[in-house]
Design a protein around this motif. Structure first.
Motif, PDB file in Angstrom:
ATOM      1  N   ARG A   1     -42.470 -80.807 131.017  1.00 49.62           N
ATOM      2  CA  ARG A   1     -41.239 -80.899 130.238  1.00 49.62           C
ATOM      3  C   ARG A   1     -40.505 -82.181 130.578  1.00 49.62           C
ATOM      4  NH1 ARG A   1     -37.106 -76.305 132.545  1.00 49.62           N
ATOM      5  NH2 ARG A   1     -37.277 -76.818 134.740  1.00 49.62           N
TER       6      ARG A   1
ATOM      7  N   THR B   1     -28.677 -62.151 133.292  1.00 50.70           N
ATOM      8  CA  THR B   1     -29.198 -61.559 132.056  1.00 50.70           C
ATOM      9  C   THR B   1     -28.079 -61.050 131.159  1.00 50.70           C
ATOM     10  OG1 THR B   1     -31.189 -60.930 133.241  1.00 50.70           O
ATOM     11  CG2 THR B   1     -30.809 -59.832 131.149  1.00 50.70           C
TER      12      THR B   1
ATOM     13  N   GLU C   1     -27.534 -62.136 127.258  1.00 47.01           N
ATOM     14  CA  GLU C   1     -27.507 -61.144 126.178  1.00 47.01           C
ATOM     15  C   GLU C   1     -26.198 -61.203 125.393  1.00 47.01           C
ATOM     16  OE1 GLU C   1     -28.369 -57.518 128.285  1.00 47.01           O
ATOM     17  OE2 GLU C   1     -30.534 -57.917 128.299  1.00 47.01           O
TER      18      GLU C   1
ATOM     19  N   GLU D   1     -26.296 -64.247 123.132  1.00 48.57           N
ATOM     20  CA  GLU D   1     -27.159 -63.990 121.975  1.00 48.57           C
ATOM     21  C   GLU D   1     -26.435 -63.138 120.930  1.00 48.57           C
ATOM     22  OE1 GLU D   1     -31.744 -64.136 123.564  1.00 48.57           O
ATOM     23  OE2 GLU D   1     -30.642 -62.256 123.839  1.00 48.57           O
TER      24      GLU D   1
ATOM     25  N   THR E   1     -31.445 -66.401 119.530  1.00 51.87           N
ATOM     26  CA  THR E   1     -32.310 -65.833 120.558  1.00 51.87           C
ATOM     27  C   THR E   1     -32.588 -66.919 121.588  1.00 51.87           C
ATOM     28  OG1 THR E   1     -33.344 -64.355 118.965  1.00 51.87           O
ATOM     29  CG2 THR E   1     -34.551 -64.769 121.015  1.00 51.87           C
ATOM     30  N   ILE E   2     -32.280 -66.624 122.818  1.00 47.91           N
ATOM     31  CA  ILE E   2     -32.513 -67.590 123.904  1.00 47.91           C
ATOM     32  C   ILE E   2     -33.935 -67.395 124.411  1.00 47.91           C
ATOM     33  CG2 ILE E   2     -31.830 -68.300 126.230  1.00 47.91           C
ATOM     34  CD1 ILE E   2     -28.967 -67.345 125.473  1.00 47.91           C
ATOM     35  N   THR E   3     -34.717 -68.471 124.399  1.00 42.41           N
ATOM     36  CA  THR E   3     -36.103 -68.393 124.863  1.00 42.41           C
ATOM     37  C   THR E   3     -36.327 -69.171 126.159  1.00 42.41           C
ATOM     38  OG1 THR E   3     -36.717 -70.280 123.492  1.00 42.41           O
ATOM     39  CG2 THR E   3     -37.010 -68.077 122.532  1.00 42.41           C
ATOM     40  N   LYS E   4     -35.376 -70.014 126.514  1.00 41.43           N
ATOM     41  CA  LYS E   4     -35.505 -70.751 127.773  1.00 41.43           C
ATOM     42  C   LYS E   4     -34.120 -71.162 128.254  1.00 41.43           C
ATOM     43  CE  LYS E   4     -36.101 -75.284 125.699  1.00 41.43           C
ATOM     44  NZ  LYS E   4     -36.817 -76.537 125.708  1.00 41.43           N
ATOM     45  N   GLU E   5     -34.050 -71.456 129.514  1.00 39.69           N
ATOM     46  CA  GLU E   5     -32.821 -71.921 130.134  1.00 39.69           C
ATOM     47  C   GLU E   5     -33.137 -73.245 130.808  1.00 39.69           C
ATOM     48  OE1 GLU E   5     -30.252 -70.677 134.051  1.00 39.69           O
ATOM     49  OE2 GLU E   5     -31.119 -69.068 132.865  1.00 39.69           O
ATOM     50  N   ASP E   6     -32.390 -74.282 130.484  1.00 39.73           N
ATOM     51  CA  ASP E   6     -32.675 -75.606 131.033  1.00 39.73           C
ATOM     52  C   ASP E   6     -31.343 -76.308 131.281  1.00 39.73           C
ATOM     53  OD1 ASP E   6     -34.019 -77.831 131.902  1.00 39.73           O
ATOM     54  OD2 ASP E   6     -34.679 -78.469 129.918  1.00 39.73           O
TER      55      ASP E   6
END
Length: 152
Positions: free
Chosen positions: A76, A115, A119, A122, A128-133
């Motif tokens: 990444r 979490t 949630e 969202e 929809t969260i698919t990753k955290e960066d």
């Protein structure tokens, strides 16, 4: 004079099978070098590190492969720091800290958003969260110490 069906009708590609991805020693060496370091290298850093072993390696090849690794989820981009894009071969869930003084990139492996918060975000925003960066900036311990020694 064309002798085969393919030569007579080049648009008839039924016979042509897609070639599997070509194995490349340079590509493998680049990936291994990226995975083996924690310095979050630039393309130029990787190029300089591999050039002695692969004299015909080009900087363009390094950039193309880094982009491909990112697209495949094998690496990444950390972002552009001091004018150069930095990469990370560790794709596990973690964030980064960038020193504003020296540009050093450090990994932060602690979970930073719980979490329940994810949630709630969202639900509130409808995505929809698919990753955290997350990317933090500031002054690293080494630069802080150097600065402290200069003023003492």
């Amino acid at each position: 004079m064309p002798t085969s069906e393919r030569e007579r009708n080049p648009t008839n590609l039924k016979e042509v099978k897609p070639m599997p991805e070509k194995f490349s020693r340079k590509r493998e060496a680049l990936y291994n070098a990226l995975r083996a370091t924690t310095v979050h290298p630039t393309a130029e850093w990787l190029y300089a590190a591999l050039r002695p072993e692969y004299p015909d390696l080009s900087l363009g090849t390094v950039y193309r492969n880094l982009k491909k690794f990112c697209a495949e989820g094998k690496a990444r981009s950390v972002g552009v720091i001091n004018g150069q894009e930095h990469f990370d071969g560790d794709t596990s869930a973690h964030s980064h800290f960038v020193c504003d003084c020296c540009g050093r990139v450090l990994d932060i492996f602690e979970p930073l958003v719980d979490t329940e918060t994810l949630e709630r975000m969202e639900a509130e925003h409808g995505f929809t969260i698919t990753k955290e960066d997350l990317l933090f900036g500031g002054v690293c311990a080494e630069c802080k110490e150097k600065s402290k020694n200069k003023t003492a």
